[in-house]
Design an enzyme around this catalytic site. Structure first.
Site, PDB file in Angstrom:
ATOM      1  N   ASN A 231       0.853  -1.195   0.000  1.00 58.50           N
ATOM      2  CA  ASN A 231       0.000   0.000   0.000  1.00 58.50           C
ATOM      3  C   ASN A 231       0.886   1.241   0.000  1.00 58.50           C
ATOM      4  O   ASN A 231       2.116   1.129  -0.064  1.00 58.50           O
ATOM      5  CB  ASN A 231      -0.932  -0.025   1.209  1.00 58.50           C
ATOM      6  CG  ASN A 231      -0.152  -0.119   2.504  1.00 58.50           C
ATOM      7  OD1 ASN A 231       0.609   0.776   2.845  1.00 58.50           O
ATOM      8  ND2 ASN A 231      -0.308  -1.239   3.210  1.00 58.50           N
ATOM      9  N   ASP A 300      -4.002  -6.821   5.111  1.00 64.24           N
ATOM     10  CA  ASP A 300      -4.929  -7.750   5.773  1.00 64.24           C
ATOM     11  C   ASP A 300      -4.810  -9.159   5.210  1.00 64.24           C
ATOM     12  O   ASP A 300      -5.128 -10.126   5.894  1.00 64.24           O
ATOM     13  CB  ASP A 300      -6.368  -7.249   5.605  1.00 64.24           C
ATOM     14  CG  ASP A 300      -6.630  -6.019   6.466  1.00 64.24           C
ATOM     15  OD1 ASP A 300      -6.122  -5.997   7.603  1.00 64.24           O
ATOM     16  OD2 ASP A 300      -7.314  -5.083   6.002  1.00 64.24           O
ATOM     17  N   LYS A 310       8.371 -16.566 -11.445  1.00 68.35           N
ATOM     18  CA  LYS A 310       7.537 -15.449 -11.887  1.00 68.35           C
ATOM     19  C   LYS A 310       6.251 -15.981 -12.537  1.00 68.35           C
ATOM     20  O   LYS A 310       6.312 -16.881 -13.396  1.00 68.35           O
ATOM     21  CB  LYS A 310       8.336 -14.611 -12.896  1.00 68.35           C
ATOM     22  CG  LYS A 310       7.648 -13.362 -13.289  1.00 68.35           C
ATOM     23  CD  LYS A 310       8.506 -12.567 -14.252  1.00 68.35           C
ATOM     24  CE  LYS A 310       7.683 -11.467 -14.865  1.00 68.35           C
ATOM     25  NZ  LYS A 310       8.300 -10.904 -16.047  1.00 68.35           N
ATOM     26  N   PRO A 328      -2.528 -12.316  10.376  1.00 70.15           N
ATOM     27  CA  PRO A 328      -2.949 -12.106  11.765  1.00 70.15           C
ATOM     28  C   PRO A 328      -3.204 -10.624  12.014  1.00 70.15           C
ATOM     29  O   PRO A 328      -2.557  -9.770  11.389  1.00 70.15           O
ATOM     30  CB  PRO A 328      -1.755 -12.596  12.584  1.00 70.15           C
ATOM     31  CG  PRO A 328      -0.615 -12.680  11.647  1.00 70.15           C
ATOM     32  CD  PRO A 328      -1.166 -12.844  10.265  1.00 70.15           C
ATOM     33  N   ASP A 329      -4.136 -10.312  12.882  1.00 70.47           N
ATOM     34  CA  ASP A 329      -4.363  -8.918  13.279  1.00 70.47           C
ATOM     35  C   ASP A 329      -3.392  -8.635  14.427  1.00 70.47           C
ATOM     36  O   ASP A 329      -3.613  -9.050  15.566  1.00 70.47           O
ATOM     37  CB  ASP A 329      -5.816  -8.710  13.706  1.00 70.47           C
ATOM     38  CG  ASP A 329      -6.132  -7.233  13.855  1.00 70.47           C
ATOM     39  OD1 ASP A 329      -5.272  -6.494  14.384  1.00 70.47           O
ATOM     40  OD2 ASP A 329      -7.220  -6.808  13.419  1.00 70.47           O
ATOM     41  N   ILE A 330      -2.299  -7.951  14.093  1.00 70.90           N
ATOM     42  CA  ILE A 330      -1.199  -7.780  15.053  1.00 70.90           C
ATOM     43  C   ILE A 330      -1.671  -7.060  16.301  1.00 70.90           C
ATOM     44  O   ILE A 330      -1.476  -7.512  17.432  1.00 70.90           O
ATOM     45  CB  ILE A 330      -0.042  -6.985  14.402  1.00 70.90           C
ATOM     46  CG1 ILE A 330       0.469  -7.739  13.165  1.00 70.90           C
ATOM     47  CG2 ILE A 330       1.073  -6.732  15.394  1.00 70.90           C
ATOM     48  CD1 ILE A 330       1.437  -6.953  12.305  1.00 70.90           C
ATOM     49  N   PHE A 350      -4.300   2.759  14.991  1.00 69.02           N
ATOM     50  CA  PHE A 350      -4.673   3.782  14.018  1.00 69.02           C
ATOM     51  C   PHE A 350      -5.857   3.253  13.225  1.00 69.02           C
ATOM     52  O   PHE A 350      -6.024   2.036  13.087  1.00 69.02           O
ATOM     53  CB  PHE A 350      -3.506   4.083  13.068  1.00 69.02           C
ATOM     54  CG  PHE A 350      -2.602   5.181  13.558  1.00 69.02           C
ATOM     55  CD1 PHE A 350      -1.821   4.991  14.687  1.00 69.02           C
ATOM     56  CD2 PHE A 350      -2.541   6.404  12.897  1.00 69.02           C
ATOM     57  CE1 PHE A 350      -0.987   5.996  15.150  1.00 69.02           C
ATOM     58  CE2 PHE A 350      -1.715   7.424  13.344  1.00 69.02           C
ATOM     59  CZ  PHE A 350      -0.933   7.225  14.474  1.00 69.02           C
ATOM     60  N   LYS A 364     -13.477  -0.117  15.708  1.00 64.76           N
ATOM     61  CA  LYS A 364     -12.144  -0.743  15.834  1.00 64.76           C
ATOM     62  C   LYS A 364     -11.639  -0.671  17.276  1.00 64.76           C
ATOM     63  O   LYS A 364     -11.033  -1.619  17.778  1.00 64.76           O
ATOM     64  CB  LYS A 364     -11.134  -0.054  14.903  1.00 64.76           C
ATOM     65  CG  LYS A 364     -11.245  -0.584  13.483  1.00 64.76           C
ATOM     66  CD  LYS A 364     -10.290   0.065  12.513  1.00 64.76           C
ATOM     67  CE  LYS A 364     -10.618  -0.435  11.104  1.00 64.76           C
ATOM     68  NZ  LYS A 364     -10.162   0.433  10.050  1.00 64.76           N
ATOM     69  N   LYS A 368     -11.171  -4.402  18.638  1.00 64.19           N
ATOM     70  CA  LYS A 368      -9.788  -4.866  18.828  1.00 64.19           C
ATOM     71  C   LYS A 368      -9.336  -4.701  20.275  1.00 64.19           C
ATOM     72  O   LYS A 368      -8.197  -4.984  20.614  1.00 64.19           O
ATOM     73  CB  LYS A 368      -8.846  -4.092  17.893  1.00 64.19           C
ATOM     74  CG  LYS A 368      -9.179  -4.279  16.404  1.00 64.19           C
ATOM     75  CD  LYS A 368      -8.058  -3.808  15.507  1.00 64.19           C
ATOM     76  CE  LYS A 368      -8.440  -3.904  14.040  1.00 64.19           C
ATOM     77  NZ  LYS A 368      -7.295  -4.078  13.153  1.00 64.19           N
TER      78      LYS A 368
END
Ligand code: PMT
Length: 433
Positions: A231, A300, A310, A328-330, A350, A364, A368
């Site tokens: 990203n 994600d 390749k 994993p959602d750290i 964040f 969130k 979380k």
């Protein structure tokens, strides 16, 4: 370390003490880093340390004979131990075992290293390393408090997997983190200020004695040897947070995805590439940390399978299907895990949103189980991803209830300071987790 940091250490006379622990193998890397930073390095090893690493290794790395004994007529004829004690500007002991800490706390001088410590006026730092139960033992706690009182700076220990199979606090700080700590007093001395006492927050250094772990930048999820998913995160926001936390006196570990930014002064940086690597580094560093800030834009999803070669364009096919699996959602993992004492850091997440900023951020925050969320609208021109400025809505929960604050557009450096200061404020009135 930055070039500026290295310059600050150039020419510094460092006496590196090594005592008997499995972490002694890391002292070789530490000696190398000290030499690379331009320090003059003399090594003193305890008898037990020599069972883990040889004096010859340290001699080869420093180019100086290694001292091991107080009663060595030949070595004393060269530079006597009192002369060596006077020579040192900094005494750095890494690793420092529980036994060595106990002997130093008692003011004993029963071998060369303890004798030098007693005979020297040098700045004194140690990086403890021992089994987690030994570190937690009341006797070691008492000795650590005594040593702090006597003017020693204790660097670490870190928490995590131990060589003996236990998990918990007691791992020696990594050599790079020790180097980052080492430059802090030199920097203060260069500005003519006294180094603040360990663990004693002051008005100028309210985060003194705290360990803050920050993730920053993007993650990169490889698809094949030449392509990846990622990203637009530049790392600017996370690096600004790290710089602000260090300026406020914290020990800062910055876990960074691939970015092209210099490491802020006094910050220990750990470079990672993928979400899985960031997850592993976060879990390794979080033990014993006081504040964890997840600013990284973590992918994600990752490719279910990494293509060995390749991926080729298929003639006649207009579409290609990639199968992705969830990473994993750290931050959720960090917020939901407890250490052996039932505690966990104050967790700041964040939220990067393009609509319904407050609603998504609140979701969130609670889903979380975070303590604070910094919600930024990443659809506004000139703010968010890649920009130098940002604006945010801060939402938090602390011992005094729920709070919120809107931070208008401003440089990320300024916004970062406001975020860290707010987190420090919340930490001081935090409920027991
Ligand atoms: O790096 P810059 O160019 O300066 O840009 C800054 C920024 C826009 C990237 C930054 O301000 C920001 O918003 N970072 C979080 C981006 C993000 O991934 O937001 P999210 O809403 O998808 O994730 C919510 C939280 O969960 C974040 O704290 C994120 O780090 C964390 N997360 C997300 C997914 C995952 N698998 N693990 C996580 O820990």
């Amino acid at each position: 370390m930055t070039t500026l940091s290295a310059t600050r250490l150039a020419g510094r006379r460092i006496l590196l003490g090594i005592s008997a622990g499995i972490a002694a193998y890391k002292s070789a890397q530490l000696a190398r880093l000290l030499k690379q930073a331009g320090c003059e390095v003399r090594v003193v090893m305890t008898e037990g340390a020599q069972a883990f690493i040889t004096p010859l290794t340290l001699q080869a790395l420093t180019g100086e004979p290694v001292r091991t004994s107080l009663l060595d007529p030949e070595a004393e004829a060269g530079m006597g131990h009192i002369e060596l004690a006077r020579w040192a500007e900094t005494i750095l002991i890494a690793p420092a075992t529980a036994d060595l800490m106990a002997r130093l706390a008692q003011g004993m001088a029963d071998d060369l290293l303890t004798t030098l410590c007693l005979a020297s006026d040098a700045e004194r730092l140690m990086a403890p390393a021992m089994n987690q139960a030994m570190w937690r033992h009341p006797a070691t706690r008492r000795n650590a408090a005594r040593l702090l009182h006597d003017g020693w700076r204790l660097l670490g220990p870190d928490s995590g997997d131990q060589a003996c199979g236990d998990v918990g606090p007691g791992r020696m700080l990594e050599p790079e983190a020790i180097m980052a700590e080492l430059i802090r007093p030199s920097a203060e001395a260069a500005h003519g200020q006294a180094a603040p006492a360990q663990d004693a927050p002051t008005q100028d250094a309210p985060a003194q004695g705290l360990h803050i772990v920050i993730t920053a930048g993007p993650t990169r999820e490889p698809l094949d040897p030449v392509r990846y998913l990622s990203n637009h995160s530049s790392g600017k926001m996370g690096f600004a947070l790290a710089a602000a936390a260090a300026e406020l006196g914290a020990r800062v570990s910055l876990i960074s995805g691939p970015v092209s930014l210099p490491t802020p002064e006094g910050v220990a940086r750990i470079d990672v590439e993928t979400a899985l690597q960031m997850h592993e580094a976060s879990r390794r560093l979080v033990g014993g940390c006081d504040i964890f800030v997840g600013c990284a834009a973590v992918a994600d999803y990752r490719a279910e399978a990494l293509a060995e070669h390749k991926i080729k364009k298929v003639e006649g096919e207009d579409a290609l299907t990639l199968r992705l699996v969830k990473n994993p959602d750290i931050i959720a993992d960090i917020a939901n895990e407890r250490d052996a004492a039932g505690g966990r850091p104050f967790v700041v997440g964040f939220a990067a949103e393009t609509r319904d900023l407050e609603a998504y951020a609140r979701d969130k925050l609670s889903r979380k189980r975070l303590d604070m969320i910094v919600a930024n609208d990443v659809s506004s021109a000139g703010l968010g991803f890649g920009a130098d400025d940002n604006a945010a809505l801060l939402l938090w929960r602390d011992g005094e209830g729920e709070g919120g604050e809107s931070l208008p557009p401003q440089p990320k450096t300024q916004l970062a300071r406001a975020v860290i200061e707010r987190a420090l404020g919340c930490l001081s009135v935090r409920p027991v987790h």
